[in-house]
Design a protein around this motif. Structure first.
Motif, PDB file in Angstrom:
ATOM      1  N   THR A  97      36.645  36.973  42.457  1.00 24.10           N
ATOM      2  CA  THR A  97      36.359  36.818  43.885  1.00 24.10           C
ATOM      3  C   THR A  97      35.516  35.578  44.168  1.00 24.10           C
ATOM      4  O   THR A  97      35.662  34.940  45.221  1.00 24.10           O
ATOM      5  N   SER A 118      36.932  45.770  49.459  1.00 26.19           N
ATOM      6  CA  SER A 118      37.959  45.305  48.532  1.00 26.19           C
ATOM      7  C   SER A 118      39.006  46.382  48.283  1.00 26.19           C
ATOM      8  O   SER A 118      38.677  47.534  48.049  1.00 26.19           O
ATOM      9  N   ASP A 123      41.691  35.929  44.010  1.00 24.18           N
ATOM     10  CA  ASP A 123      41.384  37.145  43.261  1.00 24.18           C
ATOM     11  C   ASP A 123      42.465  38.217  43.383  1.00 24.18           C
ATOM     12  O   ASP A 123      42.233  39.391  43.098  1.00 24.18           O
ATOM     13  N   GLU A 124      43.661  37.817  43.836  1.00 28.16           N
ATOM     14  CA  GLU A 124      44.807  38.713  43.835  1.00 28.16           C
ATOM     15  C   GLU A 124      45.861  38.146  42.885  1.00 28.16           C
ATOM     16  O   GLU A 124      45.557  37.291  42.057  1.00 28.16           O
ATOM     17  N   ARG A 181      36.255  39.884  52.210  1.00 27.33           N
ATOM     18  CA  ARG A 181      35.827  40.739  51.098  1.00 27.33           C
ATOM     19  C   ARG A 181      34.598  41.581  51.425  1.00 27.33           C
ATOM     20  O   ARG A 181      33.785  41.868  50.542  1.00 27.33           O
ATOM     21  N   HIS A 228      42.526  33.015  48.928  1.00 29.54           N
ATOM     22  CA  HIS A 228      42.265  34.107  47.983  1.00 29.54           C
ATOM     23  C   HIS A 228      42.778  33.753  46.597  1.00 29.54           C
ATOM     24  O   HIS A 228      43.953  33.445  46.410  1.00 29.54           O
ATOM     25  N   ASN A 262      37.320  32.458  45.343  1.00 28.06           N
ATOM     26  CA  ASN A 262      37.879  32.337  46.693  1.00 28.06           C
ATOM     27  C   ASN A 262      37.191  31.195  47.442  1.00 28.06           C
ATOM     28  O   ASN A 262      36.024  30.897  47.196  1.00 28.06           O
ATOM     29  N   ILE A 277      42.533  43.814  44.103  1.00 25.44           N
ATOM     30  CA  ILE A 277      41.621  42.669  43.976  1.00 25.44           C
ATOM     31  C   ILE A 277      40.900  42.702  42.630  1.00 25.44           C
ATOM     32  O   ILE A 277      40.403  43.736  42.209  1.00 25.44           O
TER      33      ILE A 277
END
Length: 217
Positions: free
Chosen positions: A31, A22, A135-136, A19, A133, A34, A26
């Protein structure tokens, strides 16, 4: 919950994985969720792993032109091996295991167990960066590693070689349809499936095998 286990090759964008920058997909508000399992400088890892073998190799060469001054640059500029490889693993998809859902959290817990046991399971794949991850759209892990072959008779005694590293871990090619890589990936996906089943996931299939798609795809 019936899900698919996915394993695929990644492009290896370390800055994106960590990151440093980004992409549009995202959610920066997530985040902080993560999980970083490992983050080392690739050049330093090359020094730690290969310097001793490099010194021994160069000591046997009488001509300066035959010596390798920097093994990292030697591999980077060569065409036979990549500096490192990346694999991405995921359980389910955004519809059944999306980030922020209960099943997404369960999938993340399984992926965490998988990532934490990866290095022990793969002693010849030197992990230098590994991130979960959250944040996806769907929880997934990126694992970046250098394949390290030891006790070699050609070149450096300890050198970069995916084929030889996997061979030393017991994976041999049975032809184009079952390469060392394919056999290894199937084992990793099966391991992830078993961990998922222990968390009460029902596995529909072991998917993947393709290259990780670009964001527009």
């Amino acid at each position: 919950m019936a899900v698919t286990i996915s394993g695929m090759t990644g492009r290896g964008s370390i800055r994106h994985n960590n990151r440093t920058f980004s992409a549009a997909n995202i959610d920066r508000s997530r985040t902080a969720q993560n999980v970083t399992f490992c983050r080392e400088d690739l050049k330093q890892v090359y020094h730690l792993v290969f310097d001793e073998a490099l010194a021994a190799y160069n000591a046997k060469k009488k001509k300066t032109r035959d010596k390798i001054p920097d093994y990292y640059e030697h591999i980077r500029q060569g065409k036979q091996e990549k500096l490192f490889h990346e694999v991405i693993f995921q359980i389910g998809n955004k519809d059944d295991c999306g980030c922020g859902t209960l099943d997404g959290d369960r999938a993340a817990a399984v992926l965490k167990e998988f990532a934490e046991s990866f290095q022990e399971r793969n002693p010849h794949l030197r992990v230098f960066n590994a991130v979960l991850h959250m944040d996806e759209a769907t929880p997934h892990i990126h694992i970046d590693f250098v394949p390290v072959a030891t006790e070699q008779t050609r070149g450096l005694q300890t050198r970069v070689s995916m084929k030889q590293a996997l061979k030393q871990q017991g994976f041999t090619s049975l032809g184009r349809n079952m390469t060392e890589w394919r056999a290894w990936m199937d084992r990793e996906k099966q391991t992830l499936a078993e961990l998922a089943q222990a968390h009460e996931f029902e596995i529909i299939s072991l998917g993947g095998g393709r290259k990780h798609m670009d964001l527009p795809e």
